[in-house]
Design a protein around this motif. Structure first.
Motif, PDB file in Angstrom:
ATOM      1  N   ASP A  36     -11.547 -15.423   5.306  1.00 11.10           N
ATOM      2  CA  ASP A  36     -13.404 -16.107   4.154  1.00 11.10           C
ATOM      3  C   ASP A  36     -13.387 -17.411   3.944  1.00 11.10           C
ATOM      4  N   ARG A  37     -14.035 -17.772   4.406  1.00 15.62           N
ATOM      5  CA  ARG A  37     -14.207 -19.160   4.980  1.00 15.62           C
ATOM      6  C   ARG A  37     -15.229 -20.173   3.707  1.00 15.62           C
ATOM      7  N   LYS A  70     -17.720 -22.545   2.798  1.00 12.60           N
ATOM      8  CA  LYS A  70     -19.252 -23.776   3.575  1.00 12.60           C
ATOM      9  C   LYS A  70     -19.105 -25.044   2.390  1.00 12.60           C
ATOM     10  N   ASP A  71     -19.872 -25.819   3.512  1.00 16.61           N
ATOM     11  CA  ASP A  71     -20.902 -26.969   2.609  1.00 16.61           C
ATOM     12  C   ASP A  71     -20.177 -27.785   1.670  1.00 16.61           C
ATOM     13  N   ARG A  93      -8.724 -18.146   0.970  1.00 13.63           N
ATOM     14  CA  ARG A  93      -9.767 -18.470   1.406  1.00 13.63           C
ATOM     15  C   ARG A  93      -9.790 -19.346   2.310  1.00 13.63           C
ATOM     16  N   ASP A 116     -11.069 -23.866   3.975  1.00 17.49           N
ATOM     17  CA  ASP A 116     -12.171 -24.519   4.746  1.00 17.49           C
ATOM     18  C   ASP A 116     -12.680 -24.552   6.049  1.00 17.49           C
ATOM     19  N   GLU A 117     -14.350 -24.305   6.176  1.00 20.99           N
ATOM     20  CA  GLU A 117     -14.393 -23.933   7.690  1.00 20.99           C
ATOM     21  C   GLU A 117     -14.286 -25.229   8.498  1.00 20.99           C
ATOM     22  N   ASN A 118     -13.929 -26.910   7.899  1.00 23.14           N
ATOM     23  CA  ASN A 118     -13.130 -27.351   8.984  1.00 23.14           C
ATOM     24  C   ASN A 118     -11.932 -27.166   9.511  1.00 23.14           C
ATOM     25  N   SER A 157      -9.276 -25.590  11.859  1.00 26.09           N
ATOM     26  CA  SER A 157      -9.839 -24.759  12.947  1.00 26.09           C
ATOM     27  C   SER A 157      -8.771 -24.006  13.875  1.00 26.09           C
TER      28      SER A 157
END
Length: 517
Positions: free
Chosen positions: A85-86, A88-89, A299, A301-303, A305
Motif C-alpha cells: 500500500d503506497r 501518495k502525494d 504503508r 511512500d511512493e518514492n 523504489s
C-alpha cells in the motif's frame, strides 16, 4: 527450551493465581504518559508508556523496515513490492544516492470499530548505508509543538491523527519544529509487533528466576532460556511492575524502577532484531514468509523504489543489532498542563543533530536566546535595536535591547558557563570578531551580545566553525590577537546509555557467561 505465553483456564484465574489476560480488555493502551514520559499512571488511573516502551512497541515496524532494506530482495520482492500500500502525494526531502536517509515510522492503532486513526508511536530512523549505522529517536505523543498548517500549539500526535491530520501535516510539523528532514515515510499497524515476533518463532531471553507482571500480563515461571511469543513479548516490553520470585515463594518488586526496565527493553530490541535478521540472511524463502506477514501491516511512500531497496540491501546484510543507537529526547513539563511535555531544546540539540547530519556541537539559531546591549555610549543610538532585529530575522530568539551603561572598545559575547558553542553561534553571524566570555549569572541557552565600537554588521549565512576568528579571552588588556575557534568535534555523538555499577538482580535477557540462548 520453554515457550512463553501459557493460556489461563477459561472463566477466571488459573492455577498460578494469574489475573485474566489484559489483552482481552477493550483498550489496554488507552493511557497517556505522565510528565516524566513513563507509565507510572496518572490521575485518570490509566497506564502510561515511556518513549523507551514505544521504541519497543514499534520494534515490529523497525524489523520489517530493516528486513526490507537489509535482506536479499529479488524477483519475489518485486512482486511483493508492487503489492505494498503506497502513500501518495506527499512532499518529502530527497537525498543523494548513498547518503544517509531519515525514515519516519508511524505505528498506528486501527482496531476494528475505531472512527479515527490514532498514532501510538512516532519515530525517526536514520540509516547510513556507507557506515551501516542505524540510529533512532522517538517523539512522545504528549509533546507540545506547533502543528504545521495551523500555527496552533498541540500534541504532536494530533498532527497525524485523521481525519483532521495526515502524513504531510506530521512530516511538516517535524521539519518545522525539529529541523529534521524526512526522506521516506513508513506506517505500520500496531499489531505488527506481536505478529512479527510470532513470525520469527519468538524471541529467546535468559530468565534466571520466575518473573511476572500482573498488570501487563507477563507470566514466566520457567527459568533458563525462554522463548517469548508475541503476546508475552509485548507484556515483557510493557512491564512496569516487574516482579521476581524468591526461593521461599515470595515476590519482590523491581527496586531499580526505570533503570531495570530500560535495560530489559534494550536487550529485547537487540535480540528481536538479531533473530529476524539471522533468519533472512541468505534465505530468500524465509524472507518471503516474513514479507507476507509484514507487508499486510505496512504503508510506504511512493518514492521508496525497489531500486532504493536493492541499493541498500548489500550494505545491511551483516548489520549487527547490538549497534542500533537509540536517542531519548530530553523533555520538560509544559507549564499550562503538567500532563503535557515540552522539548528541552538546549539538551536535545546534540541528539537531534544526529538526524540532521550535523556535528553534535552545531546549534540552530532558534535555541539561542540573545540580548543585545549597546556598548558605544550613544555613538550609535539605534545599534542595539538594529542588531536585535537582524538576529531575529535569522531565527534567534531575542530579548528587548538595552544600553550597556559603559563604553566597550571591542564587541564581547557573554554565555552561561560551559556554553561557548552558544556564543560561537552568534559570533558566526558577525562580520567583525567578537570575544567570547562566560558569565555565571546567565541562564543556560542565553547569550548577551555587547556591541562595541568595532561592531560592523550581521550576516545571514553563518561563518563555518573552523573559519571563525575570535580574540582570545586570555589576552592582556588592549591585545586583540585573533585566534581560530576550535572546530566542532566528532561528527557523531555516542547514544546515551544506561548502566549500573552493581547488578540489580532484575535485569534479564542476556545469558550469563558460559551459557547460550
Amino acid at each position: 527450551m520453554a515457550t512463553g505465553g501459557r493460556r489461563r483456564a477459561a472463566g477466571g484465574d488459573d492455577r498460578y493465581g494469574r489475573r485474566p489476560d489484559p489483552y482481552g480488555a477493550p483498550d489496554p493502551y488507552g493511557g497517556r504518559p505522565d510528565r516524566y514520559g513513563d507509565d507510572r499512571g496518572g490521575r485518570d488511573g490509566r497506564s502510561r508508556r515511556s518513549w523507551r516502551q514505544r521504541v519497543v512497541l514499534v520494534t515490529g515496524g523497525v524489523i520489517v523496515t530493516i528486513c526490507l532494506l537489509g535482506a536479499s530482495v529479488a524477483a519475489y520482492a518485486l512482486h511483493k513490492y508492487n503489492s505494498i500500500d503506497r502513500v501518495k502525494d506527499i512532499n518529502i526531502s530527497s537525498a543523494a544516492s548513498g547518503e544517509p536517509e531519515n525514515y519516519l515510522i508511524v505505528a498506528v492503532d486501527t482496531r476494528e470499530g475505531q472512527e479515527t486513526v490514532n498514532t501510538d508511536t512516532i519515530m525517526v530512523v536514520r540509516i547510513d548505508p556507507k557506515s551501516d549505522r542505524v540510529a533512532l529517536t522517538s517523539f512522545n505523543r504528549d509533546l507540545m509543538v506547533t502543528i504545521a498548517d495551523t500555527g496552533k500549539i498541540g500534541m504532536i500526535n494530533s498532527a497525524y491523527n485523521r481525519p483532521s491530520g495526515g502524513e504531510q501535516v506530521l512530516i511538516d510539523t517535524i521539519r518545522e519544529n525539529f529541523d529534521i528532514p524526512i526522506n521516506h515515510f513508513v506506517e505500520v499497524n500496531f499489531q505488527s509487533f506481536q505478529q512479527v515476533v510470532d513470525a520469527v518463532g519468538g524471541v529467546p531471553l535468559w530468565i534466571p528466576y520466575p518473573v511476572r507482571d500482573t498488570h501487563s500480563g507477563l507470566y514466566q515461571y520457567d527459568t533458563g532460556c525462554i522463548t517469548l511469543n508475541g503476546e508475552q513479548g509485548l507484556a515483557f516490553a510493557r512491564s512496569r511492575y516487574f516482579q521476581v520470585q524468591r526461593p521461599d515463594g515470595s515476590w519482590d518488586q523491581d527496586g531499580s524502577a526505570d533503570l531495570g526496565r530500560v535495560q530489559r527493553q534494550q536487550v529485547f530490541i537487540q535480540r528481536a532484531l538479531a533473530k529476524a535478521l539471522g533468519q533472512v540472511k541468505g534465505n530468500p524463502a524465509r524472507l518471503n514468509e516474513l514479507l507476507d506477514i509484514g507487508l499486510a501491516n505496512i504503508r510506504i511512500d511512493e518514492n521508496l523504489s525497489l531500486g532504493d531497496l536493492l541499493d541498500l540491501s548489500g550494505h545491511f546484510k551483516n548489520f549487527d543489532p547490538s549497534t542500533l543507537e537509540a536517542y531519548p529526547l530530553p523533555v520538560t513539563e509544559y507549564p499550562p498542563d503538567h500532563n503535557r511535555l515540552l522539548l528541552d531544546e538546549s539538551a536535545a540539540e546534540e541528539y537531534l543533530n544526529v538526524f540532521r547530519g550535523l556535528a553534535p556541537g552545531e546549534l540552530r539559531p532558534g535555541v539561542v536566546d540573545v540580548t543585545v546591549l549597546n556598548g558605544t555610549q550613544g555613538q550609535s543610538d539605534h545599534l542595539a535595536g538594529d542588531v536585535t532585529g537582524a538576529l531575529q530575522k535569522i531565527g534567534f530568539k531575542v530579548e528587548v535591547p538595552d544600553d550597556a551603561g559603559q563604553l566597550y572598545e571591542h564587541t564581547v559575547i557573554y554565555t552561561a558557563p560551559g556554553q561557548a558553542t552558544y556564543g560561537q553561534r552568534v559570533a558566526r553571524h558577525l562580520t567583525a570578531p567578537a570575544e567570547i566570555q562566560e558569565d555565571p549569572a546567565l541562564q543556560p541557552g542565553h547569550v548577551r551580545l555587547v556591541a562595541g565600537l568595532d561592531f560592523t554588521t550581521v550576516h545571514e549565512q553563518p561563518t563555518p566553525i573552523d573559519e571563525l576568528v575570535t580574540p582570545t579571552s586570555a589576552a592582556a588588556p588592549g591585545d586583540t590577537t585573533p585566534t581560530t575557534a576550535a572546530a566542532a568535534t566528532p561528527t557523531t555523538v555516542p547514544p546515551p546509555t544506561t548502566t549500573t555499577t552493581a547488578p540489580t538482580g532484575f535485569v534479564v535477557g542476556e545469558p550469563p557467561e558460559g551459557q547460550t540462548c
